[in-house]
Write an enzyme that holds these catalytic residues in place. Structure first.
Site, PDB file in Angstrom:
ATOM      1  N   LEU A   1      50.192  74.118  57.864  1.00 26.22           N
ATOM      2  CA  LEU A   1      49.723  73.942  59.232  1.00 26.22           C
ATOM      3  C   LEU A   1      48.859  72.685  59.346  1.00 26.22           C
ATOM      4  O   LEU A   1      48.016  72.436  58.473  1.00 26.22           O
ATOM      5  CB  LEU A   1      48.885  75.173  59.588  1.00 26.22           C
ATOM      6  CG  LEU A   1      48.371  75.301  61.001  1.00 26.22           C
ATOM      7  CD1 LEU A   1      49.538  75.478  61.968  1.00 26.22           C
ATOM      8  CD2 LEU A   1      47.427  76.497  61.090  1.00 26.22           C
TER       9      LEU A   1
ATOM     10  N   GLU B   1      55.904  78.798  53.731  1.00 20.84           N
ATOM     11  CA  GLU B   1      56.539  79.706  54.694  1.00 20.84           C
ATOM     12  C   GLU B   1      57.852  79.102  55.193  1.00 20.84           C
ATOM     13  O   GLU B   1      58.867  79.794  55.310  1.00 20.84           O
ATOM     14  CB  GLU B   1      55.571  79.984  55.854  1.00 20.84           C
ATOM     15  CG  GLU B   1      54.353  80.773  55.363  1.00 20.84           C
ATOM     16  CD  GLU B   1      53.330  81.102  56.434  1.00 20.84           C
ATOM     17  OE1 GLU B   1      52.881  80.150  57.114  1.00 20.84           O
ATOM     18  OE2 GLU B   1      52.974  82.285  56.586  1.00 20.84           O
TER      19      GLU B   1
ATOM     20  N   GLU C   1      45.236  79.796  52.296  1.00 22.54           N
ATOM     21  CA  GLU C   1      44.636  80.346  53.523  1.00 22.54           C
ATOM     22  C   GLU C   1      43.390  81.177  53.232  1.00 22.54           C
ATOM     23  O   GLU C   1      42.369  81.064  53.919  1.00 22.54           O
ATOM     24  CB  GLU C   1      45.662  81.203  54.284  1.00 22.54           C
ATOM     25  CG  GLU C   1      46.748  80.408  54.993  1.00 22.54           C
ATOM     26  CD  GLU C   1      47.943  80.064  54.116  1.00 22.54           C
ATOM     27  OE1 GLU C   1      47.829  80.135  52.869  1.00 22.54           O
ATOM     28  OE2 GLU C   1      48.988  79.715  54.668  1.00 22.54           O
TER      29      GLU C   1
HETATM   30  C1  1HE Z   1      46.232  67.165  56.428  1.00 23.39           C
HETATM   31  C2  1HE Z   1      46.750  68.352  55.847  1.00 23.39           C
HETATM   32  C3  1HE Z   1      46.894  69.482  56.701  1.00 23.39           C
HETATM   33  C4  1HE Z   1      46.663  66.845  54.313  1.00 23.39           C
HETATM   34  N1  1HE Z   1      46.521  69.365  57.987  1.00 23.39           N
HETATM   35  N2  1HE Z   1      45.877  67.123  57.701  1.00 23.39           N
HETATM   36  N3  1HE Z   1      47.143  73.483  54.325  1.00 23.39           N
HETATM   37  C5  1HE Z   1      46.201  73.152  53.414  1.00 23.39           C
HETATM   38  O1  1HE Z   1      45.139  73.736  53.375  1.00 23.39           O
HETATM   39  C6  1HE Z   1      46.516  72.005  52.520  1.00 23.39           C
HETATM   40  C7  1HE Z   1      45.550  70.868  52.782  1.00 23.39           C
HETATM   41  N4  1HE Z   1      45.889  69.651  52.075  1.00 23.39           N
HETATM   42  C8  1HE Z   1      45.708  69.465  50.747  1.00 23.39           C
HETATM   43  O2  1HE Z   1      45.325  70.361  49.992  1.00 23.39           O
HETATM   44  C9  1HE Z   1      45.937  68.080  50.214  1.00 23.39           C
HETATM   45  O3  1HE Z   1      45.924  67.185  51.324  1.00 23.39           O
HETATM   46  C10 1HE Z   1      47.294  67.900  49.492  1.00 23.39           C
HETATM   47  C11 1HE Z   1      47.266  68.648  48.177  1.00 23.39           C
HETATM   48  C12 1HE Z   1      48.465  68.389  50.353  1.00 23.39           C
HETATM   49  C13 1HE Z   1      47.572  66.394  49.246  1.00 23.39           C
HETATM   50  O4  1HE Z   1      46.467  65.821  48.566  1.00 23.39           O
HETATM   51  P1  1HE Z   1      46.303  64.228  48.517  1.00 23.39           P
HETATM   52  O5  1HE Z   1      45.124  63.940  47.645  1.00 23.39           O
HETATM   53  O6  1HE Z   1      47.618  63.596  48.164  1.00 23.39           O
HETATM   54  O7  1HE Z   1      46.026  63.755  50.023  1.00 23.39           O
HETATM   55  P2  1HE Z   1      44.708  63.941  50.917  1.00 23.39           P
HETATM   56  O8  1HE Z   1      43.848  62.728  50.770  1.00 23.39           O
HETATM   57  O9  1HE Z   1      44.066  65.260  50.709  1.00 23.39           O
HETATM   58  O10 1HE Z   1      45.344  63.968  52.365  1.00 23.39           O
HETATM   59  C14 1HE Z   1      45.895  62.803  52.954  1.00 23.39           C
HETATM   60  C15 1HE Z   1      45.700  62.923  54.448  1.00 23.39           C
HETATM   61  O11 1HE Z   1      46.502  63.999  54.932  1.00 23.39           O
HETATM   62  C16 1HE Z   1      44.262  63.253  54.815  1.00 23.39           C
HETATM   63  O12 1HE Z   1      43.986  62.666  56.068  1.00 23.39           O
HETATM   64  P3  1HE Z   1      43.111  61.294  56.155  1.00 23.39           P
HETATM   65  O13 1HE Z   1      43.023  61.033  57.637  1.00 23.39           O
HETATM   66  O14 1HE Z   1      41.818  61.590  55.477  1.00 23.39           O
HETATM   67  O15 1HE Z   1      43.961  60.257  55.426  1.00 23.39           O
HETATM   68  C17 1HE Z   1      44.306  64.750  55.008  1.00 23.39           C
HETATM   69  O16 1HE Z   1      43.320  65.229  55.879  1.00 23.39           O
HETATM   70  C18 1HE Z   1      45.687  64.928  55.630  1.00 23.39           C
HETATM   71  N5  1HE Z   1      46.195  66.262  55.448  1.00 23.39           N
HETATM   72  N6  1HE Z   1      47.023  68.106  54.554  1.00 23.39           N
HETATM   73  C19 1HE Z   1      46.023  68.215  58.447  1.00 23.39           C
HETATM   74  N7  1HE Z   1      47.409  70.625  56.271  1.00 23.39           N
HETATM   75  C20 1HE Z   1      51.368  79.456  60.389  1.00 23.39           C
HETATM   76  S1  1HE Z   1      49.893  79.580  59.634  1.00 23.39           S
HETATM   77  C21 1HE Z   1      49.948  78.538  58.242  1.00 23.39           C
HETATM   78  C22 1HE Z   1      48.563  78.383  57.721  1.00 23.39           C
HETATM   79  C23 1HE Z   1      48.464  77.228  56.782  1.00 23.39           C
HETATM   80  O17 1HE Z   1      49.406  76.527  56.524  1.00 23.39           O
HETATM   81  S2  1HE Z   1      46.925  77.012  56.099  1.00 23.39           S
HETATM   82  C24 1HE Z   1      47.180  75.829  54.849  1.00 23.39           C
HETATM   83  C25 1HE Z   1      46.984  74.441  55.360  1.00 23.39           C
END
Ligand code: 1HE
Length: 254
Positions: free
Chosen positions: A62, A110, A130
């Site tokens: 998400l 998902e 989550e």
């Molecule tokens: C994002 C998101 C995101 C990255 N929403 N912006 N999902 C999560 O909790 C996963 C969150 N993300 C991560 O754990 C990491 O970003 C990653 C492991 C995927 C990648 O790490 P990395 O080091 O390659 O990249 P980064 O520096 O963490 O992220 C790069 C950019 O992508 C950064 O933005 P920036 O403006 O600082 O460059 C991050 O904020 C952005 N970014 N993931 C928004 N998910 C129907 S309900 C479902 C519920 C869920 O899915 S909850 C799980 C959400």
């Protein structure tokens, strides 16, 4: 066409690329709606679909930057919208293959588990964070991931936020193939091409029937299996498929 979802065609295969590399292909409303639009009305000539991400990741779940506090009704509607789109992918009738690398996280997992064939490479990370973010899954994981892992292992996965790699994913069933680095898309295309050579009705019935039969009591499952067999075995493609086997040639399905 949405910028967030690139749609290309290679023969009878539609290749959908989630195209938000700067956000690790996080699922925005726009991206979810673009998937919804494609699977609501796929072109007639398409026989299989490959879904992949861009920039070395599949989907980071998400889009958390779009999230605002919703009330209970809003949260339920949001979750039910995900369910509708994921159902359209799983039960739309087209075989869907995921080519995965990097993040397959939260809603990304998902989405992946709504697809029928999942190919990972060694960079792939499966995670359900989550529980660590103060929220719960809402895009279908309790059912789709839960059925693959079992409630016990999924509970542990959510409580700890642990990450599984591709080898673990393979033994747990989160993916069906683990290929060398960078080869997931090629393998997914190869599988999609092979699947698209099956009779369309056989693919359709596999997709419609198998997951539903899993939800049924045994007697209902056996009955439904017979109905599915009656539908496919009496089709022109069945005549062609059996004749082709006996004549030692490739079948020419409709
Ligand atoms: C994002 C998101 C995101 C990255 N929403 N912006 N999902 C999560 O909790 C996963 C969150 N993300 C991560 O754990 C990491 O970003 C990653 C492991 C995927 C990648 O790490 P990395 O080091 O390659 O990249 P980064 O520096 O963490 O992220 C790069 C950019 O992508 C950064 O933005 P920036 O403006 O600082 O460059 C991050 O904020 C952005 N970014 N993931 C928004 N998910 C129907 S309900 C479902 C519920 C869920 O899915 S909850 C799980 C959400």
């Amino acid at each position: 066409m949405s910028e967030d979802l690139k749609i290309e065609f290679q023969d009878a295969i539609a290749v959908l690329t989630m195209n938000r590399p700067d956000k690790r292909n996080a699922m925005s409303e726009g991206l979810l709606n673009a998937l919804d639009a494609f699977f609501s009305d796929p072109p007639e000539a398409v026989r299989a679909v490959v879904i992949k991400g861009s920039g070395g990741h599949y989907c980071a779940g998400l889009d958390l930057s779009e999230q605002k506090m919703r009330d209970a009704e809003g949260t339920m509607r949001h979750s039910r919208h995900w369910h509708q789109v994921m159902d359209k992918i799983q039960f739309g009738g087209l075989p869907v293959v995921s080519a995965m690398e990097g993040a397959v996280i939260g809603g990304g997992l998902e989405l992946a588990t709504a697809t029928h064939v999942r190919v990972a490479d060694p960079s792939t990370v499966f995670q359900l964070p989550e529980g660590r973010r103060g929220i719960f899954v809402g895009g279908g994981a309790t059912v789709r991931v839960g059925r693959i892992l079992g409630a016990d292992r999924m509970t542990e996965m959510m409580l700890t936020g642990r990450k599984y790699g591709a080898d673990d994913g393979l033994s747990l069933g989160l993916c069906h193939y683990c290929v060398p680095p960078g080869e997931a898309e090629g393998k997914a295309m190869e599988l999609a091409a092979s699947i698209s050579e099956n009779a369309r009705l056989s693919n359709y019935v596999m997709i419609q029937a198998l997951a539903r039969i899993e939800d049924m009591a045994k007697a209902d499952g056996f009955f439904t299996e017979s109905l599915a067999a009656a539908l496919t075995q009496t089709s022109p493609d069945a005549v062609e498929g059996l004749a082709a086997f006996l004549e030692k040639r490739a079948p020419r399905f409709r």
